[in-house]
Design an enzyme around this catalytic site. Structure first.
Site, PDB file in Angstrom:
ATOM      1  N   PHE A 105       0.798  -1.224   0.000  1.00 39.71           N
ATOM      2  CA  PHE A 105       0.000   0.000   0.000  1.00 39.71           C
ATOM      3  C   PHE A 105       0.833   1.277   0.000  1.00 39.71           C
ATOM      4  O   PHE A 105       0.320   2.350  -0.326  1.00 39.71           O
ATOM      5  CB  PHE A 105      -0.960   0.023   1.203  1.00 39.71           C
ATOM      6  CG  PHE A 105      -0.322  -0.370   2.498  1.00 39.71           C
ATOM      7  CD1 PHE A 105       0.458   0.515   3.217  1.00 39.71           C
ATOM      8  CD2 PHE A 105      -0.478  -1.662   2.985  1.00 39.71           C
ATOM      9  CE1 PHE A 105       1.055   0.139   4.402  1.00 39.71           C
ATOM     10  CE2 PHE A 105       0.113  -2.042   4.172  1.00 39.71           C
ATOM     11  CZ  PHE A 105       0.887  -1.136   4.884  1.00 39.71           C
TER      12      PHE A 105
ATOM     13  N   ALA B  74       0.971   3.743  -3.119  1.00 38.91           N
ATOM     14  CA  ALA B  74      -0.285   4.440  -3.410  1.00 38.91           C
ATOM     15  C   ALA B  74      -0.739   5.336  -2.259  1.00 38.91           C
ATOM     16  O   ALA B  74      -1.652   6.139  -2.421  1.00 38.91           O
ATOM     17  CB  ALA B  74      -1.378   3.421  -3.725  1.00 38.91           C
ATOM     18  N   HIS B  75      -0.087   5.214  -1.090  1.00 43.30           N
ATOM     19  CA  HIS B  75      -0.553   5.957   0.104  1.00 43.30           C
ATOM     20  C   HIS B  75       0.622   6.531   0.871  1.00 43.30           C
ATOM     21  O   HIS B  75       0.925   6.056   1.964  1.00 43.30           O
ATOM     22  CB  HIS B  75      -1.354   5.011   0.999  1.00 43.30           C
ATOM     23  CG  HIS B  75      -2.201   5.712   2.009  1.00 43.30           C
ATOM     24  ND1 HIS B  75      -1.756   6.085   3.263  1.00 43.30           N
ATOM     25  CD2 HIS B  75      -3.490   6.114   1.957  1.00 43.30           C
ATOM     26  CE1 HIS B  75      -2.732   6.657   3.944  1.00 43.30           C
ATOM     27  NE2 HIS B  75      -3.795   6.685   3.179  1.00 43.30           N
ATOM     28  N   PHE B  76       1.333   7.461   0.496  1.00 43.99           N
ATOM     29  CA  PHE B  76       1.307   8.201  -0.752  1.00 43.99           C
ATOM     30  C   PHE B  76       2.718   8.197  -1.307  1.00 43.99           C
ATOM     31  O   PHE B  76       3.678   8.091  -0.537  1.00 43.99           O
ATOM     32  CB  PHE B  76       0.827   9.632  -0.507  1.00 43.99           C
ATOM     33  CG  PHE B  76      -0.606   9.674  -0.005  1.00 43.99           C
ATOM     34  CD1 PHE B  76      -1.667   9.585  -0.889  1.00 43.99           C
ATOM     35  CD2 PHE B  76      -0.874   9.780   1.345  1.00 43.99           C
ATOM     36  CE1 PHE B  76      -2.983   9.641  -0.421  1.00 43.99           C
ATOM     37  CE2 PHE B  76      -2.187   9.823   1.811  1.00 43.99           C
ATOM     38  CZ  PHE B  76      -3.246   9.746   0.934  1.00 43.99           C
TER      39      PHE B  76
ATOM     40  N   ASN C 214       2.663   6.483   4.240  1.00 43.19           N
ATOM     41  CA  ASN C 214       2.218   6.209   5.608  1.00 43.19           C
ATOM     42  C   ASN C 214       1.143   5.139   5.589  1.00 43.19           C
ATOM     43  O   ASN C 214       0.529   4.875   4.563  1.00 43.19           O
ATOM     44  CB  ASN C 214       1.761   7.493   6.312  1.00 43.19           C
ATOM     45  CG  ASN C 214       0.539   8.111   5.700  1.00 43.19           C
ATOM     46  OD1 ASN C 214      -0.576   7.774   6.070  1.00 43.19           O
ATOM     47  ND2 ASN C 214       0.729   9.019   4.743  1.00 43.19           N
TER      48      ASN C 214
END
Length: 155
Positions: free
Chosen positions: A50, A53-55, A60
């Site tokens: 993740f 994509a975050h970010f 985080n």
């Protein structure tokens, strides 16, 4: 009488609960006292699926991952009991969730769950997590084991 203290590696955790990659969010259970409490850890590396994509400019841990890590630790307070091992669970309620700090790649999350009650397949309790002793996330949870709960439904 001394209480039984259990420890679980990833394979042991998977024996107790049904979560699997990519949704298994605890690495190890340092201590589980059946029907009482559990302490688990999650080491976050930049390789987590993740983070890009975050970010991409400020990676985080998403809130849903944090809450799921809390829940998986909470499950270990009762799914470590042989009678319940491997049973499916379902959220009933998530309450008073608080996010107190950002969790970033390289952080180790220590998660502490307490089982307040377990009755007819419904578990109630609270969970807190910390990074280097600093509060990160907390919540009150109610989780059911449908197969146990169904034994008590009127026919």
């Amino acid at each position: 009488m001394e209480k039984e203290i259990l420890k679980f590696d990833t394979m042991g955790i998977q024996k107790c609960q049904r979560n699997r990659y990519p949704l298994l969010f605890i690495d190890r259970v340092e201590e589980a006292v059946p029907m009482e409490r559990a302490h688990a850890i999650k080491n976050f590396s930049y390789n987590e699926w993740f983070f890009p994509a975050h970010f991409d400019d400020e990676p985080n841990v998403p809130g849903f991952v944090q809450v799921e890590a809390l829940a998986q630790t909470f499950l270990m307070t009762f799914l470590c009991v042989e009678e319940y091992q491997g049973m499916k669970t379902a959220f009933v309620n998530i309450d008073k969730t608080k996010f107190k700090r950002k969790i970033v790649p390289g952080d180790r999350l220590d998660i502490y769950a307490t089982l307040d009650s377990f009755n007819r397949g419904v578990a109630k309790g609270h969970v807190e997590s910390f990074v280097d002793g600093e509060a990160a996330c907390s919540a009150k949870l109610v989780v059911a084991i449908p197969d146990v709960l169904n034994r008590y439904k009127p026919r």
